[in-house]
Design an enzyme around this catalytic site. Sequence first.
Site, PDB file in Angstrom:
ATOM      1  CG  HIS A  60      -1.893  -1.146   1.210  1.00  0.00           C
ATOM      2  ND1 HIS A  60      -2.082  -1.735   2.359  1.00  0.00           N
ATOM      3  CD2 HIS A  60      -2.856  -1.560   0.252  1.00  0.00           C
ATOM      4  CE1 HIS A  60      -3.247  -2.766   1.965  1.00  0.00           C
ATOM      5  NE2 HIS A  60      -3.442  -2.732   0.500  1.00  0.00           N
ATOM      6  NE  ARG A 122      -8.930  -5.915   0.938  1.00  0.00           N
ATOM      7  CZ  ARG A 122      -8.019  -5.589   1.681  1.00  0.00           C
ATOM      8  NH1 ARG A 122      -6.740  -5.808   1.364  1.00  0.00           N
ATOM      9  NH2 ARG A 122      -8.260  -4.988   2.868  1.00  0.00           N
ATOM     10  CG  HIS A 161       0.637  -4.799   4.852  1.00  0.00           C
ATOM     11  ND1 HIS A 161      -0.326  -4.162   4.006  1.00  0.00           N
ATOM     12  CD2 HIS A 161       1.129  -5.987   4.780  1.00  0.00           C
ATOM     13  CE1 HIS A 161      -0.226  -5.296   2.980  1.00  0.00           C
ATOM     14  NE2 HIS A 161       0.500  -6.206   3.554  1.00  0.00           N
ATOM     15  CE1 TYR A 221      -8.591  -5.947   6.899  1.00  0.00           C
ATOM     16  CE2 TYR A 221      -7.666  -5.951   9.120  1.00  0.00           C
ATOM     17  CZ  TYR A 221      -7.538  -5.621   7.768  1.00  0.00           C
ATOM     18  OH  TYR A 221      -6.476  -5.110   6.996  1.00  0.00           O
ATOM     19  CD  GLU A 243      -1.031  -4.403   8.979  1.00  0.00           C
ATOM     20  OE1 GLU A 243      -0.739  -3.428   9.222  1.00  0.00           O
ATOM     21  OE2 GLU A 243      -1.927  -5.075   8.273  1.00  0.00           O
TER      22      GLU A 243
END
Length: 423
Positions: A60, A122, A161, A221, A243
Amino acid sequence: MNFFMVLLILFFISLFEGFLERAFSIGKSVTGFPLWVIEISDRPGEIEAEPAFKYIGNVHGDEPVGRELLLRLANWICDNYGKDPLAKMIVNNVHLHILPSLNPDGFSVRKRNNANNVDLNRDFPDQFFPLNEDLSLRQPETTAVMTWLRDIRFTASATLHGGALVANFPWDGTEDKRKYYYGCPDDETFRFLARIYSKSHRNMSLSKEFEEGITNGASWYPIYGGMQDWNYIHGGCFELTLEISDNKWPPASELPTIWEYNRMSMLNLVASLVKTGVHGRIFSLDKGKPLPGIVVVKGINYTVKAHQAYADYHRLLTPGQKYEVTASSPGYKPKTTSVWLGENAVTADFILIPEASSGGKLLRSNCDCNCGQPLLTHFFTDTYNGITFTLVVVVAFLCFLLQRRVRFNLWKQRQSSRRSITI
């Protein structure tokens, strides 16, 4: 200091330390920026019978901490190869690949998605829902990673991330899109790998939100089209999503501290490919050569493929348990062995015997000693004299020598300190 300057410095450091690293591009972003990979190994650019690990950062664009930490990791390993035992072990025993930025276009404008406004995490084919099946619509960054995994067989990997502090493992989604713990076949092993990272971290394992600082993706999630699940299903690669910083874009002054908090975690995760698990090679008894095949573990619905050329396999498993490991290859009888996996890695080499067809002829057997059962039957049915018996003894002895030679060659090739068995 820009990315290209870092690569240049790494190159000269590697020359000074007596080994080489190389940089290459696996493709280009939407705007044409090369997706640079740093490969660190004692034999870069070559295929070896050893595990491969990859780190990917900046999936990202607005999460640049992973990009910065991976550049520091490459520099630290090169700079400490001659001084630190862990750095030397990684370089000599693992093919490490580092892709600092998968999304350079998003990074340049400080946005999450790529230049086509697509979330790259995604954009991979999904196991539960028919997403991204149209190859022409898949993003170039996604295609580059998928092609990369077809070219190089990675044993494990991790993506870095930002926005939380936790080690995430598969599955990332569920069949009904609801949020709950949904483990993959290697759930125990993934929990073990995630704990390696979390417990080596300065404070990740102390998390009040995530027990032990780890989480199953679907229980946190659910996401679909993620890179992590695709790696495990289609790439044969055990991937974690890490993360590593609560703040997605922290001040530059905080980077040295974040690096120190994550340094041992990053190193220990790569080193786990050598320090634990069951590793080995598959050979044919009739030719004594590497035999491509597969390895399965009883009770775990997952197959690990041996390399086509060197026939080496690397099966990550949770220590402290007994496993029933089976190696097989078309045209050969499968072999099974029981392995107790302690704190250290175990080497289990398999020597497979050709199967016999219904007519009694050996399949895929070109043994020069003609030691198959049809030859023995021919001798004993045609004559029972002493000469024949002597020839049978000689043939059996030659077969014995052939097997000893295969085992001796295996022994010479083994240079690690793992506990080794040959089956």
